[in-house]
Design a protein around this motif. Structure first.
Motif, PDB file in Angstrom:
ATOM      1  N   SER A 148       0.854  -1.174  -0.094  1.00 26.12           N
ATOM      2  CA  SER A 148      -0.058   0.163  -0.083  1.00 26.12           C
ATOM      3  C   SER A 148       0.834   1.264  -0.096  1.00 26.12           C
ATOM      4  CB  SER A 148      -0.905   0.029   1.257  1.00 26.12           C
ATOM      5  OG  SER A 148      -0.165   0.122   2.416  1.00 26.12           O
ATOM      6  N   ASP A 201      -3.176  -2.092  -2.908  1.00 25.54           N
ATOM      7  CA  ASP A 201      -3.837  -0.876  -2.809  1.00 25.54           C
ATOM      8  C   ASP A 201      -3.817  -0.017  -4.101  1.00 25.54           C
ATOM      9  OD1 ASP A 201      -5.680   1.114  -1.876  1.00 25.54           O
ATOM     10  OD2 ASP A 201      -4.210   1.717  -0.390  1.00 25.54           O
ATOM     11  N   SER A 212      -7.696  -6.971  -4.184  1.00 18.79           N
ATOM     12  CA  SER A 212      -7.900  -5.402  -3.974  1.00 18.79           C
ATOM     13  C   SER A 212      -7.512  -5.160  -2.447  1.00 18.79           C
ATOM     14  CB  SER A 212      -9.301  -4.919  -4.451  1.00 18.79           C
ATOM     15  OG  SER A 212     -10.282  -5.875  -3.577  1.00 18.79           O
ATOM     16  N   LYS A 213      -7.386  -3.964  -2.117  1.00 20.17           N
ATOM     17  CA  LYS A 213      -7.121  -3.493  -0.764  1.00 20.17           C
ATOM     18  C   LYS A 213      -8.064  -4.180   0.335  1.00 20.17           C
ATOM     19  CE  LYS A 213      -7.292   0.912   2.204  1.00 20.17           C
ATOM     20  NZ  LYS A 213      -7.530   2.348   2.026  1.00 20.17           N
TER      21      LYS A 213
END
Length: 320
Positions: A148, A201, A212-213
């Motif tokens: 991220s 992210d 995905s996040k």
């Protein structure tokens, strides 16, 4: 097998946290990993911060990057983990919070580092190789890597850097990557020979291997009472289902001038503050788990105070 080991196995006890997933009782092998309690580390690479790095956060100290004592202060309030990534893995941590950054004016256009206040000494590709080697040796332990932030990804090169990093991840982990279309369970991961889940992210919808996040709940406070209150509210009202989610026990410095109240304490540091609060937070986890399901529980200082054992033992209550 000794009599005590046989007794522990019948009870579902974990005897080695290095391989705790493979020791869970059979009735837990087919439930989604979203419903297991999984220990994770917050700012997993912060043990590796470079004292010679430029200050990249907090913003109000960036201009002091050339001053050694300023970097030293930032470093002692940015370290949230004491042990290497390998020792965290050996201790039983299975979720890793990996915050990515690119150094400005790096001569290597695709070289990336981790960061928390300062850049790390070790680059991203080196650490991912270490994780891949560990995953190879422990095929029944499922690792969740959450990438991220992507600090310093300027718009002109942003897309290129993401493409490079995603391709590196896919090439490195290859068949170990569990695809996002399937619901992960221990048995499904084991049957497919896939034990790495990568959360990213940044939009990567065209890659079935990239998740995905993952939602990360945290208290955004240095006060453990406030942290517990915010986490309780999130778990009871906002918890998404069915998917991975993180309950972050980590303390958080203010993102304004109030941070100076902490970082100017000459005889204190973040590790000491965390050490004083972690036992209270772990007691709260045990109490809260009786009221609301826990999934990933992330913390600072993950090799201290029985953090891993506390989280893993929450799974015994899931036995049917």
């Amino acid at each position: 097998m000794t009599k005590s080991a046989e007794k522990s196995k019948r009870r579902g006890d974990v005897t080695s946290y290095c391989d705790w997933m493979s020791q869970l009782p059979p009735e837990l092998h087919n439930i989604p990993l979203f419903n297991l309690a999984i220990p994770g580390s917050h700012d997993s690479m912060s043990y590796d911060l470079d004292i010679n790095s430029a200050i990249i956060e907090p913003d109000n100290l960036k201009r002091l990057s050339k001053i050694y004592c300023a970097r030293k202060i930032v470093r002692k309030w940015a370290i949230t983990q004491e042990e290497t990534i390998t020792k965290q893995l050996d201790a039983g941590v299975r979720y890793f919070d990996l915050r990515i950054a690119r150094k400005r004016n790096d001569t290597n256009p695709t070289r990336l580092y981790f960061y928390h206040g300062l850049y790390t000494l070790t680059d991203v590709e080196t650490v991912l190789n270490i994780i891949n080697d560990w995953a190879e040796r422990h095929p029944k332990e499922i690792l969740i890597l959450a990438l991220s932030h992507f600090k310093g990804f300027d718009k002109k090169i942003e897309e290129h850097l993401h493409i490079h990093l995603i391709n590196f991840i896919k090439t490195l982990f290859r068949a170990k990557l569990f695809h996002k279309m399937d619901i992960p369970t221990l048995k499904r991961c084991w049957d497919q020979g896939r034990n790495v889940i990568v959360s990213y992210d940044y939009p990567a919808n065209q890659h079935p291997e990239i998740w995905s996040k993952i939602t990360y709940y945290y208290g955004k406070s240095m006060d453990p009472t406030e942290v517990k209150s915010e986490l309780r509210r999130a778990l009871e009202t906002r918890r998404p289902l069915p998917c991975f989610f993180v309950c972050g026990l980590n303390l958080t410095l203010p993102d304004d001038a109030r941070t100076l109240r902490y970082i100017l304490r000459l005889c204190d540091n973040l590790v000491n503050v965390i050490g004083r609060s972690l036992p209270k937070l772990l007691q709260w986890v045990e109490e809260q788990a009786e009221k609301t399901p826990m999934n990933i529980v992330a913390s600072d200082l993950v090799t201290r105070d029985g953090f891993v054992s506390t989280v893993v033992k929450l799974n015994i209550s899931k036995r049917v």
